[in-house]
Enzyme design. Structure first.
Site, short mmCIF file in Angstrom:
data_model
loop_
_atom_site.label_atom_id
_atom_site.label_comp_id
_atom_site.label_asym_id
_atom_site.label_seq_id
_atom_site.Cartn_x
_atom_site.Cartn_y
_atom_site.Cartn_z
N ASP A 193 95.36 15.59 8.72
CA ASP A 193 96.77 15.88 8.95
C ASP A 193 97.71 15.09 8.04
OD1 ASP A 193 96.32 17.89 10.75
OD2 ASP A 193 96.56 16.65 12.52
N VAL B 111 102.36 18.85 13.59
CA VAL B 111 101.48 19.45 12.58
C VAL B 111 100.97 20.76 13.17
CG1 VAL B 111 99.56 19.01 11.00
CG2 VAL B 111 100.80 17.08 11.99
N ASN C 51 100.34 23.25 15.61
CA ASN C 51 100.36 23.36 17.06
C ASN C 51 100.54 22.01 17.76
OD1 ASN C 51 97.73 22.93 15.87
ND2 ASN C 51 96.87 23.05 17.91
N TYR C 52 100.11 20.91 17.10
CA TYR C 52 100.07 19.61 17.77
C TYR C 52 101.31 18.79 17.50
CZ TYR C 52 95.87 18.43 20.28
OH TYR C 52 94.93 18.32 21.25
N ASP D 159 93.23 -12.17 0.42
CA ASP D 159 94.20 -11.21 0.91
C ASP D 159 93.41 -9.99 1.38
OD1 ASP D 159 96.40 -9.78 1.49
OD2 ASP D 159 97.16 -9.61 -0.57
CU LIG Z 1 93.52 17.39 21.07
#
Ligand SMILES: [Cu+2]
Ligand SMILES: *[C@@H]1O[C@H](CO)[C@@H](O)[C@H](O)[C@H]1NC(C)=O
Ligand SMILES: *[C@@H]1O[C@H](CO)[C@@H](O)[C@H](O)[C@H]1NC(C)=O
Ligand SMILES: *[C@@H]1O[C@H](CO)[C@@H](O)[C@H](O)[C@H]1NC(C)=O
Ligand SMILES: *[C@@H]1O[C@H](CO)[C@@H](O)[C@H](O)[C@H]1NC(C)=O
Length: 666
Positions: free
Chosen positions: A315, A400, A402-403, A606
């Site tokens: 995503d 994103v 549907n979510y 680091d």
């Molecule tokens: Cu899910």
């Protein structure tokens, strides 16, 4: 005297001019336009088509940023932009100097994978599909018109094919007639393969015929829902009579004992930098986090059939977690006391696009207790001391497809940073002939039957964070504190547990699946508390999940960063994206896994900590037609960093009485 005064004054003016800018500020709209103009005026000129897939700040080196921070009169390092562009079906990495308005460098990328998809890519693919006569015919066969159809353009993944492949997406279709909830009304079986460079359809399949789930019960808009409704709750609000307790200057935010920089990136979303905390005891700010942001999200679906197997989404690297960010709505997405900030990204033409209210910043009073004690063991005295917890939250929501992902960076006066991830939105539904679980069983349908003719397909969400902790400076070490059971005591007790703390020397040693009895610490081995403990921060994981795919399965190779929950790498400015810079159709040769296989030294250097949260999502009926938020978090918590409880000396809470406003309304 006079001349030094004038010099001092002119420095101030120089400083004032730049007082709003910071080396880590995101590109401004004017800078986006400069970038596009410089590139279009170069050899990538108007004679050739160029599309912009990523435009963002080319960060100055950590050294330059830190030296700017420590010397306030120093000039800001030269502003530069990092661009990933496509021209003539090739991918270029271009660095534009915003001071000289010229190109510093151009690199032709020859490896596997493609840059982020643009919104224009997704629209072009859908438009092409909507005009494709075989698709129109398929839709007619199902008794529908194209005007009743919605389109989704999906990344295609990679499944072992040799060669670099083509830049393609798969378009799938949904019914939008009668309900806006398209995601649970797929027209199963239709898949259109679109070549994004040639803008042609290269493959079409219409393989299955199952009913289109009905619109009934799929609505989620209050204005369209029918009674009965739950009883309305009594009004509730947050009032800050003296205004917010934080200060925002440009992109710098300070609140209570915290100070940090907040930026927006089209790929990562919110980027928190230079988070430092004021130590009352030392009388100065101390460094905690140089930079923290989402690096990648991996969402593979567990349905292996022809129409579903490729749904293995990244995503951030494919869709842009910042690109998918949505404007936040006052009072609902954020509480009444929130302050909002805008974000900008470059569209495919390189032109700036504003996302209004992309972040909100607010102080949260959730009714929690920051610390307390009642002393009942001292006869004749009543001692009760309580501090309610008030925290500072930075929020973004990314939708994103549907979510909906809700990301909160929460800063606490105790020194903790808590990062919340909430999952809501709509399940990616699969249409089926079944209307009752008696007709089938869960193994056959790869998910849960949610309603008539609709299945919520099982899937994962792995979310990897890049956390460049600099605990009191860059040189840090990563420790595992393992708890071990001890026996043979010589008192009536037979066992107890003790801790064996060990510094990890190399990247391979540091890879960790949490769950074994251990604590995880980043310490500064060169700095001790007064009584001799190394100063550090713990990471407390929340939801974690172990990948269940085979190591050599292609999606898992590409998302190998999901294999462990904690990883440590030596700081390297080009190692930002755990799934690779080119995540779309990547082959997995540029991942956190491959970097750490070099097994570099990580002790007293680091270092960057990477944390992968995970959710195995087995849908349930309550996730339909829209999902109640499922959330988890991880916490970065000071560990021997302070000499004592840093909020001991917070003052008791100042109560406010809200005036009764109703009396003034007639
Ligand atoms: Cu899910
Ligand atoms: C650039 O792309 C557009 C849209 O795809 C096309 O119409 C145009 O002819 C292209 N121009 C060149 C110079 O290739
Ligand atoms: C499809 O569109 C045509 C022309 O607009 C219309 O006559 C027809 O009724 C539509 N069919 C459906 C199923 O909506
Ligand atoms: C930084 O990371 C990149 C990508 O992994 C690698 O090619 C490069 O060699 C690294 N640089 C150093 C100094 O390790
Ligand atoms: C607020 O004011 C209204 C109108 O004067 C009164 O009826 C009500 O009781 C008041 N409420 C409280 C909590 O004082």
């Amino acid at each position: 005297m006079a001349s030094t005064f004038i010099i001092f004054l002119s420095l101030c003016i120089v400083r004032l001019k730049t007082c709003q800018s910071h080396p880590l500020d995101p590109l401004t709209p004017a800078e986006f336009i400069d970038v596009a103009n410089v590139i279009k005026g170069s050899k990538f000129g108007s004679s050739r088509n160029i599309t912009f897939h990523y435009v963002g700040l080319q960060e100055p080196s950590k050294h330059d940023v830190l030296s700017w921070v420590s010397t306030p009169t120093k000039k800001i390092p030269p502003r530069k932009a990092f661009v990933i562009a496509r021209s003539d079906e090739k991918t270029y990495e271009i660095i534009v100097n915003l001071k000289t308005l010229s190109i510093d460098s151009t690199h032709l990328y020859n490896g596997y994978g493609f840059p982020m998809l643009t919104i224009e890519d997704l629209i072009a693919a859908s438009t092409l599909a909507s005009e494709y006569s075989p698709l129109i015919e398929s839709v007619h066969k199902r008794g529908l018109n194209v005007s009743q159809i919605a389109f989704g353009a999906y990344s295609v993944g990679w499944f072992g094919a040799k060669g670099k492949g083509r830049r393609i997406v798969k378009v799938v279709v949904f019914c939008k007639d009668g309900s806006p909830n398209i995601w649970v009304r797929p027209i199963e079986g239709i898949v259109v393969l679109v070549d994004l460079d040639k803008l042609t359809i290269v493959e079409y399949s219409d393989r299955i015929r199952v009913p289109i789930p009905t619109a009934e019960e799929t609505e989620y808009q209050a204005s369209k829902l029918k009674p009965p409704f739950a009883a309305q709750l009594k009004p509730i609000t947050v009032v800050q009579p003296d205004g917010p307790g934080f200060n925002i200057q440009g992109h710098k935010i300070s609140w209570a004992n915290w100070d940090f920089h907040l930026s927006f990136d089209v790929r990562a979303g919110p980027v928190i930098s230079l988070a430092s905390i004021f130590d009352l005891n030392e009388g100065r700010y101390r460094r905690v986090l140089y930079k923290g942001h989402i690096s990648e999200l991996f969402v593979p679906y567990m349905d292996p059939t022809q129409e579903w197997y490729f749904r293995t989404f990244f995503d951030a690297g494919e869709y842009g977690f910042g690109l998918a960010a949505v404007p936040l709505e006052p009072f609902t997405d954020c509480p009444p006391n929130a302050v909002f900030m805008d974000g900008y990204y470059a569209n495919q033409e390189g032109q700036p696009v504003k996302i209004p209210n992309v972040f909100c910043v607010f102080e949260r009073i959730a009714g929690n207790v920051a610390w307390r004690h009642t002393e009942a063991a001292l006869p004749g005295q009543t001692i009760r001391e309580v501090r309610p917890e008030i925290t500072l939250v930075v929020r973004m929501v990314s939708t994103v497809g549907n979510y909906d992902y809700i990301i909160d960076w929460e800063f606490k006066q105790s020194g903790s940073i808590k990062v919340w991830v909430g999952l809501s939105g709509i399940l990616e539904g699969k249409a089926t002939t079944y209307t009752d679980t008696k007709q089938t069983h869960e193994q056959e349908i790869y998910g849960t039957l949610l309603a008539n003719n609709i299945i919520g397909v099982r899937h994962d969400h792995f979310i990897t964070f890049h956390l460049d902790l600099d605990i009191d400076g860059e040189e840090n070490s990563f420790l595992k504190a393992k708890m071990v059971t001890r026996t043979n005591i010589g008192t009536p007790r037979k066992s107890y547990w003790s801790v064996v703390r060990e510094a990890m020397r190399t990247e391979l040693e540091a890879r960790t699946l949490v769950g074994d009895q251990a604590e995880f610490l980043v310490v500064n081995p060169n700095k001790m508390s007064k009584i001799g403990n190394q100063v550090g921060y713990r990471i407390l994981p929340g939801a974690v999940a172990n990948p269940l795919l085979l190591d050599d399965d292609y999606p898992q190779i590409r998302a190998a960063f999901s294999k462990y929950h904690i990883w440590i790498t030596p700081y390297n400015m080009s190692e930002k994206w755990a799934g690779g810079l080119y995540a779309d159709q990547s082959h997995g040769d540029d991942t956190l896994f491959t970097w750490t296989n070099r097994n570099r030294d990580i002790e007293n250097r680091d270092i960057v900590l990477w944390h992968t949260m995970g959710f195995h999502h087995i849908p349930s009926q309550e996730d339909f037609p829209v999902m109640p938020t499922l959330s988890s978090y991880f916490e970065l918590r000071p560990f021997n960093f302070f000499e004592y409880n840093p909020i001991l000396k917070t003052k008791p809470y100042n109560h406010v009485t809200v005036p009764n406003c109703t009396s003034t309304i007639h």
